[in-house]
Design a protein around this motif. Sequence first.
Motif, PDB file in Angstrom:
ATOM      1  N   LEU A   1      -1.487  -4.377   8.087  1.00 21.41           N
ATOM      2  CA  LEU A   1      -1.201  -3.806   6.769  1.00 21.41           C
ATOM      3  C   LEU A   1      -0.614  -2.398   6.849  1.00 21.41           C
ATOM      4  O   LEU A   1       0.324  -2.078   6.125  1.00 21.41           O
ATOM      5  CB  LEU A   1      -2.465  -3.793   5.901  1.00 21.41           C
ATOM      6  CG  LEU A   1      -2.851  -5.142   5.315  1.00 21.41           C
ATOM      7  CD1 LEU A   1      -4.221  -5.057   4.664  1.00 21.41           C
ATOM      8  CD2 LEU A   1      -1.815  -5.585   4.303  1.00 21.41           C
ATOM      9  N   ASP A   2      -1.176  -1.563   7.717  1.00 22.39           N
ATOM     10  CA  ASP A   2      -0.650  -0.197   7.840  1.00 22.39           C
ATOM     11  C   ASP A   2       0.816  -0.223   8.231  1.00 22.39           C
ATOM     12  O   ASP A   2       1.628   0.526   7.694  1.00 22.39           O
ATOM     13  CB  ASP A   2      -1.445   0.605   8.866  1.00 22.39           C
ATOM     14  CG  ASP A   2      -2.737   1.156   8.298  1.00 22.39           C
ATOM     15  OD1 ASP A   2      -3.421   1.884   9.027  1.00 22.39           O
ATOM     16  OD2 ASP A   2      -3.062   0.870   7.124  1.00 22.39           O
ATOM     17  N   GLY A   3       1.154  -1.078   9.182  1.00 25.05           N
ATOM     18  CA  GLY A   3       2.545  -1.198   9.609  1.00 25.05           C
ATOM     19  C   GLY A   3       3.440  -1.670   8.472  1.00 25.05           C
ATOM     20  O   GLY A   3       4.564  -1.178   8.316  1.00 25.05           O
ATOM     21  N   TYR A   4       2.944  -2.601   7.664  1.00 27.23           N
ATOM     22  CA  TYR A   4       3.720  -3.106   6.524  1.00 27.23           C
ATOM     23  C   TYR A   4       3.981  -1.975   5.527  1.00 27.23           C
ATOM     24  O   TYR A   4       5.117  -1.780   5.072  1.00 27.23           O
ATOM     25  CB  TYR A   4       2.953  -4.252   5.850  1.00 27.23           C
ATOM     26  CG  TYR A   4       3.727  -4.894   4.730  1.00 27.23           C
ATOM     27  CD1 TYR A   4       3.705  -4.367   3.453  1.00 27.23           C
ATOM     28  CD2 TYR A   4       4.499  -6.021   4.957  1.00 27.23           C
ATOM     29  CE1 TYR A   4       4.431  -4.940   2.420  1.00 27.23           C
ATOM     30  CE2 TYR A   4       5.231  -6.599   3.935  1.00 27.23           C
ATOM     31  CZ  TYR A   4       5.191  -6.056   2.670  1.00 27.23           C
ATOM     32  OH  TYR A   4       5.911  -6.617   1.660  1.00 27.23           O
ATOM     33  N   VAL A   5       2.937  -1.209   5.194  1.00 26.31           N
ATOM     34  CA  VAL A   5       3.083  -0.127   4.219  1.00 26.31           C
ATOM     35  C   VAL A   5       3.996   0.968   4.775  1.00 26.31           C
ATOM     36  O   VAL A   5       4.871   1.471   4.068  1.00 26.31           O
ATOM     37  CB  VAL A   5       1.709   0.457   3.823  1.00 26.31           C
ATOM     38  CG1 VAL A   5       1.867   1.666   2.914  1.00 26.31           C
ATOM     39  CG2 VAL A   5       0.857  -0.596   3.138  1.00 26.31           C
ATOM     40  N   ARG A   6       3.823   1.308   6.041  1.00 23.68           N
ATOM     41  CA  ARG A   6       4.682   2.341   6.638  1.00 23.68           C
ATOM     42  C   ARG A   6       6.143   1.902   6.662  1.00 23.68           C
ATOM     43  O   ARG A   6       7.039   2.684   6.384  1.00 23.68           O
ATOM     44  CB  ARG A   6       4.200   2.688   8.055  1.00 23.68           C
ATOM     45  CG  ARG A   6       2.908   3.462   8.063  1.00 23.68           C
ATOM     46  CD  ARG A   6       2.401   3.652   9.493  1.00 23.68           C
ATOM     47  NE  ARG A   6       0.993   3.927   9.521  1.00 23.68           N
ATOM     48  CZ  ARG A   6       0.468   5.136   9.553  1.00 23.68           C
ATOM     49  NH1 ARG A   6       1.242   6.189   9.575  1.00 23.68           N
ATOM     50  NH2 ARG A   6      -0.823   5.302   9.579  1.00 23.68           N
ATOM     51  N   ARG A   7       6.386   0.642   7.001  1.00 20.60           N
ATOM     52  CA  ARG A   7       7.760   0.134   7.009  1.00 20.60           C
ATOM     53  C   ARG A   7       8.343   0.176   5.594  1.00 20.60           C
ATOM     54  O   ARG A   7       9.503   0.541   5.410  1.00 20.60           O
ATOM     55  CB  ARG A   7       7.761  -1.303   7.545  1.00 20.60           C
ATOM     56  CG  ARG A   7       9.132  -1.901   7.666  1.00 20.60           C
ATOM     57  CD  ARG A   7       9.793  -1.395   8.924  1.00 20.60           C
ATOM     58  NE  ARG A   7      10.915  -0.564   8.546  1.00 20.60           N
ATOM     59  CZ  ARG A   7      11.619   0.189   9.360  1.00 20.60           C
ATOM     60  NH1 ARG A   7      11.321   0.272  10.612  1.00 20.60           N
ATOM     61  NH2 ARG A   7      12.618   0.898   8.931  1.00 20.60           N
ATOM     62  N   ALA A   8       7.533  -0.165   4.602  1.00 19.74           N
ATOM     63  CA  ALA A   8       7.984  -0.109   3.205  1.00 19.74           C
ATOM     64  C   ALA A   8       8.330   1.334   2.830  1.00 19.74           C
ATOM     65  O   ALA A   8       9.348   1.588   2.175  1.00 19.74           O
ATOM     66  CB  ALA A   8       6.917  -0.670   2.274  1.00 19.74           C
ATOM     67  N   MET A   9       7.498   2.292   3.267  1.00 23.59           N
ATOM     68  CA  MET A   9       7.781   3.702   2.954  1.00 23.59           C
ATOM     69  C   MET A   9       9.094   4.146   3.592  1.00 23.59           C
ATOM     70  O   MET A   9       9.895   4.825   2.948  1.00 23.59           O
ATOM     71  CB  MET A   9       6.625   4.606   3.420  1.00 23.59           C
ATOM     72  CG  MET A   9       5.403   4.516   2.537  1.00 23.59           C
ATOM     73  SD  MET A   9       4.159   5.792   2.854  1.00 23.59           S
ATOM     74  CE  MET A   9       3.641   5.429   4.515  1.00 23.59           C
ATOM     75  N   VAL A  10       9.311   3.760   4.831  1.00 21.57           N
ATOM     76  CA  VAL A  10      10.552   4.136   5.517  1.00 21.57           C
ATOM     77  C   VAL A  10      11.751   3.532   4.798  1.00 21.57           C
ATOM     78  O   VAL A  10      12.747   4.217   4.521  1.00 21.57           O
ATOM     79  CB  VAL A  10      10.518   3.709   7.001  1.00 21.57           C
ATOM     80  CG1 VAL A  10      11.888   3.817   7.639  1.00 21.57           C
ATOM     81  CG2 VAL A  10       9.504   4.543   7.763  1.00 21.57           C
TER      82      VAL A  10
ATOM     83  N   ALA B   1       5.431   2.131  -2.187  1.00 18.13           N
ATOM     84  CA  ALA B   1       5.145   1.259  -1.046  1.00 18.13           C
ATOM     85  C   ALA B   1       3.904   0.408  -1.311  1.00 18.13           C
ATOM     86  O   ALA B   1       3.867  -0.780  -0.961  1.00 18.13           O
ATOM     87  CB  ALA B   1       4.963   2.091   0.221  1.00 18.13           C
ATOM     88  N   LEU B   2       2.888   0.991  -1.928  1.00 17.84           N
ATOM     89  CA  LEU B   2       1.683   0.218  -2.241  1.00 17.84           C
ATOM     90  C   LEU B   2       1.962  -0.844  -3.298  1.00 17.84           C
ATOM     91  O   LEU B   2       1.378  -1.932  -3.264  1.00 17.84           O
ATOM     92  CB  LEU B   2       0.551   1.152  -2.684  1.00 17.84           C
ATOM     93  CG  LEU B   2      -0.060   2.004  -1.568  1.00 17.84           C
ATOM     94  CD1 LEU B   2      -1.059   3.000  -2.138  1.00 17.84           C
ATOM     95  CD2 LEU B   2      -0.708   1.130  -0.496  1.00 17.84           C
ATOM     96  N   THR B   3       2.864  -0.538  -4.215  1.00 21.44           N
ATOM     97  CA  THR B   3       3.244  -1.538  -5.213  1.00 21.44           C
ATOM     98  C   THR B   3       3.898  -2.732  -4.519  1.00 21.44           C
ATOM     99  O   THR B   3       3.576  -3.890  -4.815  1.00 21.44           O
ATOM    100  CB  THR B   3       4.206  -0.934  -6.254  1.00 21.44           C
ATOM    101  OG1 THR B   3       3.553   0.145  -6.910  1.00 21.44           O
ATOM    102  CG2 THR B   3       4.649  -1.958  -7.267  1.00 21.44           C
ATOM    103  N   ARG B   4       4.801  -2.460  -3.599  1.00 23.00           N
ATOM    104  CA  ARG B   4       5.436  -3.548  -2.849  1.00 23.00           C
ATOM    105  C   ARG B   4       4.409  -4.336  -2.042  1.00 23.00           C
ATOM    106  O   ARG B   4       4.466  -5.560  -1.958  1.00 23.00           O
ATOM    107  CB  ARG B   4       6.499  -2.999  -1.905  1.00 23.00           C
ATOM    108  CG  ARG B   4       7.749  -2.596  -2.605  1.00 23.00           C
ATOM    109  CD  ARG B   4       8.828  -2.266  -1.604  1.00 23.00           C
ATOM    110  NE  ARG B   4      10.014  -1.784  -2.292  1.00 23.00           N
ATOM    111  CZ  ARG B   4      11.111  -1.409  -1.674  1.00 23.00           C
ATOM    112  NH1 ARG B   4      11.188  -1.459  -0.358  1.00 23.00           N
ATOM    113  NH2 ARG B   4      12.147  -0.975  -2.366  1.00 23.00           N
ATOM    114  N   THR B   5       3.460  -3.613  -1.459  1.00 20.93           N
ATOM    115  CA  THR B   5       2.427  -4.271  -0.665  1.00 20.93           C
ATOM    116  C   THR B   5       1.564  -5.156  -1.557  1.00 20.93           C
ATOM    117  O   THR B   5       1.239  -6.295  -1.188  1.00 20.93           O
ATOM    118  CB  THR B   5       1.549  -3.220   0.048  1.00 20.93           C
ATOM    119  OG1 THR B   5       2.394  -2.390   0.842  1.00 20.93           O
ATOM    120  CG2 THR B   5       0.505  -3.880   0.922  1.00 20.93           C
TER     121      THR B   5
END
Length: 168
Positions: free
Chosen positions: A59-68, A42-46
Amino acid sequence: MQTTGFDEEFRAYVQARGPALLRAAKQLTGHPLDAEDLLQNALTRTFLAWDRIQDRGALDGYVRRAMVNINISQWRRRKLEEYPSDELPEVAGVVETPCDMQERLEQALQRLPERMRAAIVLRYYEDMTEPEIARTLGISVGTVKSTVSRAMAKLRSELGIPRRPPPP
């Protein structure tokens, strides 16, 4: 190695929010090592999208959405290893040790006809290929294949090992 302000900003974000994001990843995966992998992906995508993310407060929402999303994709890719059934398997009464199984296998091998026994021993104990077995026994490759197949069926039957179902 020189870093840009872009890299420093991302590094500061990861250092500040990493532990909280890792806790969220652990809740998603249920396993610490899987959570680390998930967060890393997820951090790589971010990082790759960093310059397109205008609202740094999101940013937190973006990373969490990527993880999901990554976690869901991994679920979908997993191969189903267990198959549902209407019947429960019988519970084994006696647990057989590897030594017991080895002894039963040796006895079952001794009961096979000579050519079958030779083909099995050459194939699975000596790790010879079918053409090598054919040359050694003076038979065709097709005869080796059918002999090994019939011998394995007899061994499974004698040892009470069910035949594997065909793949779905």
